[in-house]
Scaffold this active site. Sequence first.
Site, short mmCIF file in Angstrom:
data_model
loop_
_atom_site.label_atom_id
_atom_site.label_comp_id
_atom_site.label_asym_id
_atom_site.label_seq_id
_atom_site.Cartn_x
_atom_site.Cartn_y
_atom_site.Cartn_z
N TYR A 174 0.85 5.81 2.71
CA TYR A 174 1.06 4.76 2.00
C TYR A 174 2.39 3.43 2.57
O TYR A 174 1.85 2.83 3.01
CB TYR A 174 1.75 5.26 0.84
CG TYR A 174 1.93 3.86 -0.01
CD1 TYR A 174 1.23 3.25 -1.18
CD2 TYR A 174 3.50 3.81 -0.10
CE1 TYR A 174 1.60 1.91 -1.56
CE2 TYR A 174 3.68 2.01 -0.96
CZ TYR A 174 2.97 1.53 -1.60
OH TYR A 174 3.55 0.59 -2.19
N ILE B 139 9.06 -0.33 -8.87
CA ILE B 139 8.38 -1.61 -10.18
C ILE B 139 7.76 -0.45 -11.39
O ILE B 139 6.62 -0.08 -10.61
CB ILE B 139 7.76 -2.73 -9.50
CG1 ILE B 139 8.61 -3.38 -8.77
CG2 ILE B 139 7.98 -3.48 -10.95
CD1 ILE B 139 8.15 -4.70 -8.11
N SER C 122 5.79 -3.95 0.77
CA SER C 122 6.89 -2.61 0.31
C SER C 122 8.19 -1.69 1.27
O SER C 122 8.24 -2.45 2.11
CB SER C 122 6.37 -0.47 0.42
OG SER C 122 6.93 -0.32 -0.98
N VAL D 42 -11.76 -4.46 -2.41
CA VAL D 42 -11.31 -5.13 -1.32
C VAL D 42 -11.26 -4.31 0.04
O VAL D 42 -11.88 -5.50 1.68
CB VAL D 42 -9.62 -5.66 -1.32
CG1 VAL D 42 -9.36 -6.71 -2.38
CG2 VAL D 42 -8.78 -4.01 -1.38
P1 NAP Z 1 -1.19 -1.65 -9.70
O1 NAP Z 1 -0.18 -2.24 -10.86
O2 NAP Z 1 -2.07 -0.21 -9.91
O3 NAP Z 1 -1.95 -2.72 -9.34
C1 NAP Z 1 -2.69 -2.59 -8.06
C2 NAP Z 1 -4.60 -3.48 -8.72
O4 NAP Z 1 -4.62 -3.40 -7.19
C3 NAP Z 1 -4.81 -2.70 -10.11
O5 NAP Z 1 -5.96 -3.09 -10.61
C4 NAP Z 1 -5.55 -1.79 -8.76
O6 NAP Z 1 -6.82 -1.18 -9.39
C5 NAP Z 1 -6.11 -2.76 -7.73
N1 NAP Z 1 -7.26 -2.21 -6.73
C6 NAP Z 1 -7.19 -1.38 -6.30
N2 NAP Z 1 -7.83 -0.79 -5.12
C7 NAP Z 1 -8.62 -2.25 -5.35
C8 NAP Z 1 -9.49 -2.36 -4.40
N3 NAP Z 1 -9.90 -1.35 -3.29
N4 NAP Z 1 -10.21 -3.24 -4.42
C9 NAP Z 1 -9.58 -4.04 -5.85
N5 NAP Z 1 -8.46 -3.79 -6.50
C10 NAP Z 1 -8.31 -3.08 -6.51
O7 NAP Z 1 0.34 -1.71 -9.06
P2 NAP Z 1 0.95 -2.59 -8.27
O8 NAP Z 1 2.65 -2.04 -8.07
O9 NAP Z 1 1.08 -4.38 -8.88
O10 NAP Z 1 0.87 -3.30 -7.09
C11 NAP Z 1 0.50 -4.51 -6.05
C12 NAP Z 1 1.24 -4.07 -4.41
O11 NAP Z 1 2.67 -3.64 -4.72
C13 NAP Z 1 0.59 -2.72 -4.38
O12 NAP Z 1 -0.07 -3.42 -2.39
C14 NAP Z 1 2.09 -1.99 -3.92
O13 NAP Z 1 1.09 -1.21 -3.04
C15 NAP Z 1 3.18 -3.02 -4.35
N6 NAP Z 1 4.30 -2.37 -4.07
C16 NAP Z 1 4.26 -1.80 -5.44
C17 NAP Z 1 5.75 -0.92 -6.01
C18 NAP Z 1 5.60 -0.58 -7.40
O14 NAP Z 1 6.58 0.46 -7.25
N7 NAP Z 1 5.21 -1.14 -7.97
C19 NAP Z 1 6.63 -0.91 -5.03
C20 NAP Z 1 6.01 -1.73 -4.05
C21 NAP Z 1 5.24 -2.58 -3.66
P3 NAP Z 1 -6.81 0.62 -9.57
O15 NAP Z 1 -5.44 0.56 -11.13
O16 NAP Z 1 -8.24 0.48 -10.61
O17 NAP Z 1 -6.35 0.65 -9.55
#
Ligand code: NAP
Length: 254
Positions: free
Chosen positions: A156, A189, A144, A73
């Site tokens: 972040y 999460i 977040s 992205v």
């Molecule tokens: P995740 O399981 O790591 O999912 C994120 C996905 O985005 C992964 O498949 C990742 O690929 C992909 N990604 C990374 N860089 C990218 C890029 N440049 N272009 C396209 N895709 C890309 O994490 P998640 O927790 O679901 O995160 C989703 C959103 O939730 C994020 O914005 C995160 O900041 C937010 N969030 C998460 C939490 C939590 O506790 N998990 C809490 C608050 C907010 P790779 O695995 O190859 O990097």
Amino acid sequence: MVHASLLEVLSLSGRRAVVTGAGSGIGRAATLVLLKAGASVLALDIEEDGLTKTRALAAKAAVREPDVGLVDVSDVMAVNAALGAERFDVVVNSAGIMAPDSLEATSSRDWDRVLAVNLAGCFNILKAAVPHMSRPGSIIQISSMMGHGGLAFPAYTSTKGAILALTRQLAGELGPEGIRVNSISPGMILTGMTRVHLSRPEGRDHIADRTPLRTVCAPEDIANAVLYLAGDLSAFVTGADILVDGGLASVINL
Ligand code: NAP
């Protein structure tokens, strides 16, 4: 038993969504819930295996499989090529990365990459999608809990605070055109991003013990909020942020 008219309001049948970060965690759960609600989905991610798994999970759930696209992205040309002039009803910006370090330990390179993916990535998707979006349409940004406070991780946290501000600004700019813009702020999460910390029982317990609802959120909890914001149940909601964190943000500073 859910009343038929309620199911009608929840239905996204005939709508088209694009979801970034759809190969893992929240983006995957959002993709699956949108598909289950009857939408067709373009699922984007930087990682092919994750997208393959998302498709397999859709097939297992006996819903229409998503279209998939391998896209970084932060790469504006790749985003433009993936979205083209497609007309989307729903845009979900979930792709994100973490740099879990202090100011001292955050390199300029880490800073640039986190901003490029979490903030510019979101901008790139919006720039490509909004001109062709349906009116009414719905944009959902994954911020977040950390965007609301000063817990840790400067790069972040800065991007997540900026997403909250961008969401409010765009709600004002795009509302008159019929496009709603809202964000969701998840707590902690268990996803790819937090696996190292939360897959250890002591890491998970540390968070669960401090969370008023005494458990760690699941990606599906966030996907349910995505479903609400995507469809007609939230027709008069824009510029809002929904904290889905089991109450963690309300007590974390005590
Ligand atoms: P995740 O399981 O790591 O999912 C994120 C996905 O985005 C992964 O498949 C990742 O690929 C992909 N990604 C990374 N860089 C990218 C890029 N440049 N272009 C396209 N895709 C890309 O994490 P998640 O927790 O679901 O995160 C989703 C959103 O939730 C994020 O914005 C995160 O900041 C937010 N969030 C998460 C939490 C939590 O506790 N998990 C809490 C608050 C907010 P790779 O695995 O190859 O990097």
